[in-house]
Design an enzyme around this catalytic site. Sequence first.
Site, PDB file in Angstrom:
ATOM      1  N   LYS A 116      20.280 -11.680  -3.976  1.00  0.00           N
ATOM      2  CA  LYS A 116      21.433 -11.216  -3.216  1.00  0.00           C
ATOM      3  C   LYS A 116      22.733 -11.839  -3.726  1.00  0.00           C
ATOM      4  O   LYS A 116      23.783 -11.195  -3.731  1.00  0.00           O
ATOM      5  CB  LYS A 116      21.235 -11.525  -1.731  1.00  0.00           C
ATOM      6  CG  LYS A 116      20.084 -10.771  -1.080  1.00  0.00           C
ATOM      7  CD  LYS A 116      19.965 -11.129   0.399  1.00  0.00           C
ATOM      8  CE  LYS A 116      18.826 -10.383   1.080  1.00  0.00           C
ATOM      9  NZ  LYS A 116      17.507 -10.841   0.616  1.00  0.00           N
ATOM     10  N   HIS A 235      15.387  -8.652  12.635  1.00  0.00           N
ATOM     11  CA  HIS A 235      15.992  -8.191  11.388  1.00  0.00           C
ATOM     12  C   HIS A 235      15.116  -7.172  10.659  1.00  0.00           C
ATOM     13  O   HIS A 235      15.323  -6.916   9.482  1.00  0.00           O
ATOM     14  CB  HIS A 235      16.303  -9.367  10.449  1.00  0.00           C
ATOM     15  CG  HIS A 235      17.081 -10.468  11.097  1.00  0.00           C
ATOM     16  ND1 HIS A 235      18.371 -10.306  11.538  1.00  0.00           N
ATOM     17  CD2 HIS A 235      16.741 -11.738  11.423  1.00  0.00           C
ATOM     18  CE1 HIS A 235      18.795 -11.433  12.082  1.00  0.00           C
ATOM     19  NE2 HIS A 235      17.831 -12.311  12.038  1.00  0.00           N
ATOM     20  N   ARG A 292      13.831  -0.004  -4.936  1.00  0.00           N
ATOM     21  CA  ARG A 292      12.537   0.640  -4.702  1.00  0.00           C
ATOM     22  C   ARG A 292      12.724   1.785  -3.724  1.00  0.00           C
ATOM     23  O   ARG A 292      13.820   2.006  -3.206  1.00  0.00           O
ATOM     24  CB  ARG A 292      11.557  -0.367  -4.097  1.00  0.00           C
ATOM     25  CG  ARG A 292      12.113  -1.055  -2.848  1.00  0.00           C
ATOM     26  CD  ARG A 292      11.094  -1.894  -2.135  1.00  0.00           C
ATOM     27  NE  ARG A 292      11.671  -2.793  -1.163  1.00  0.00           N
ATOM     28  CZ  ARG A 292      12.061  -2.457   0.066  1.00  0.00           C
ATOM     29  NH1 ARG A 292      11.962  -1.203   0.451  1.00  0.00           N
ATOM     30  NH2 ARG A 292      12.559  -3.351   0.890  1.00  0.00           N
TER      31      ARG A 292
END
Length: 697
Positions: A116, A235, A292
């Site tokens: 990230k 989350h 993906r």
Amino acid sequence: MFSKILIANRGEIARRINRTAQAMGIHTVAVYSSVDAHALHVQECNEAVCLGEPEAAHSYLNIDKVIAAAKQTGAQAIHPGYGFLSENAAFAQGCANANITFIGPGVDAIRIMGSKSEAKACVQPAGVPLIPGYFGADQSLNTLQLEAERIGFPLMIKAVAGGGGKGIRIVNSASDLQAALESCQREAKNAFGDATVMLEKQIIKPRHVEVQVFADTHGNVVHLFERDCSAQRRHQKVIEEAPAFGLTEQQREAFGRTAVQVAKAVNYVGAGTVEFLLDARGEFYFMEMNTRLQVEHPVTEMITGFDLVQWQIEIAAGLPLPATQETIHIDGHAFEARLYAENPEQGFLPAIGTVELWEAPDAIEFRTGTHAGRTAGIRLDSSMRSGLAVSPYYDPMVGKLITWAPTREAALNKLANALAQLRCVGVKNNLAWLRSLCLNPEFAAGGYDTGLIDRMTDRNTVQANSAPIAGAIEANTLQALVGLARWALHQYAVNKNATNSSDPLAMPDGFYSSSPPLRADRWLGRELGRDVPLTTHTHVLLRGEHAHVQSATWAMQFALGQQEKLGALPRLKGRIESGPHTGQLFDLIWYGDNLCVHVGNEQINLQWQNPAHIRADQGHDAHGVAAPMPGKVFAVFVKVGDTVKKGQPLIGLEAMKMEHTLNSPCDGVVQAIPHPVGEQVTEGTELIHFLEDDVSK
């Protein structure tokens, strides 16, 4: 085009890929662990190779074994699905070294977007908006504390690798930072093999909006519009929809344009998803790119009419994109609900066991395109059938229910009705909870933020004391149906001359099916997070094909329909002929001491308080903390002799790829900790024992 591909995954996504590949005339190879030997994806593919033991590290995550299986079977390409090895750069490189095509992006794109922090550094020069934060390589506690103070609280700690809601913690103050860092780093290391984290300013009441992108090897990049994934718990996404509610055309165009810029920044090839946070002002920020296919890709297929798996395979084979941006349009609205084996009443803890009954509404499995999935308006992508087991080794998702309609309201109504028709008996699941989310006014209105489910949970806790059992099922109707179910189960016992002491009705508890005195039963239901007692006083009279159920104050009549036994599950269907629910169909299903009551689109699960199962110690205070599911002890936060307070963290349990912290249910003194860090335990195992004289509520 490939003649044979290997599918390096399991469950519904392996079945989904197989359907498209076989429709394209491609021979498919399944891989499986020993616990998945009878799984549906193994049965449906043309070939299957066993990779080894159930643990993912020894099977689905073992790169050498997967590539060896491809070589052994002559597969020219490998489709990784999602999860497992789908975003593993080393796996993509291993495929290239073995001269096997990886159906996904290039190694460099996976590596960059797999971090990230590196992803943000890569896209920043392209003018992509970023959330303020720290993405540096220095992971020392001192540096992270200083950066946290600079960013300000509340903030989020995120693992730079992986996804799926793992390795994320919200920190509200500096005093909570160190403990949250350690927990987040440990979970990230276990899940992704990388403990590196980043810090981000927490956006207040954000929406989670993501854009589907595709790129080919000929320099073409397109987007297929956006999905709203704001309905999340822990989350992790629960219900997704496409397109996102309430976006202006300018916002939609900006999302799509920015997502294409992100893909071009890393010379992307294949399917990818660019994820953003949208704040209350209408500003959006880049979070990450998943390299993906996404779990929620079916909603995009439903609104565009394209088969995204087919696109992936064709692009990997060197073909150009089958559509240009000008020819891609939004048609209607779609929802997807993720079906989990889990217990919403206990913080969505994963559940395991055998699904004794799996019965789906009329739906088209894995079908995509304008003339398939959208004609029916309902689609089910699932890995489940009656008699199959949910194991503790993998993610507890058992399927996805997808609906489409010309409008958002119609698609949502269709989803709520389809959830009510789906039967999953034998393992705790989230079906009823999902339907309650569909009916939530804030969700139904659209434009909700990522805190919606947390707010629902808080409201439910506050409202629990005044909540009626079964909600929309009128009390007398419920009592009558329960009495009818007990009568029907008795008929099964009589018909087979039951002598099995585990059968609820093979015991001397004073049952009379056709004459007074009234039968008294005690039940326990779960409503809004609390136990709700229900006592029934009924008896049943059979009049031809009609049953007359009465108590001291009321009477109801039912038309008896289908009566059957599904394996170990007695079942009775029929129609209500009197009372508030007159004309509605009912479906009663027994599982052990549990009764699943379905009336129209309403459902409730009840547990009979079986006299034979009442233990001598029942009613006394608990003197310990037990494992709510199978797992591995990863941390112990107290020691023998400690005095603890109610709510204090005691022990950490890792299960189904997630960390769960078990807190003390009471004040007390720790007497024993039977299982140390690293030990595997089964459900119900006592992990902490208190001094019995020192326990208080």
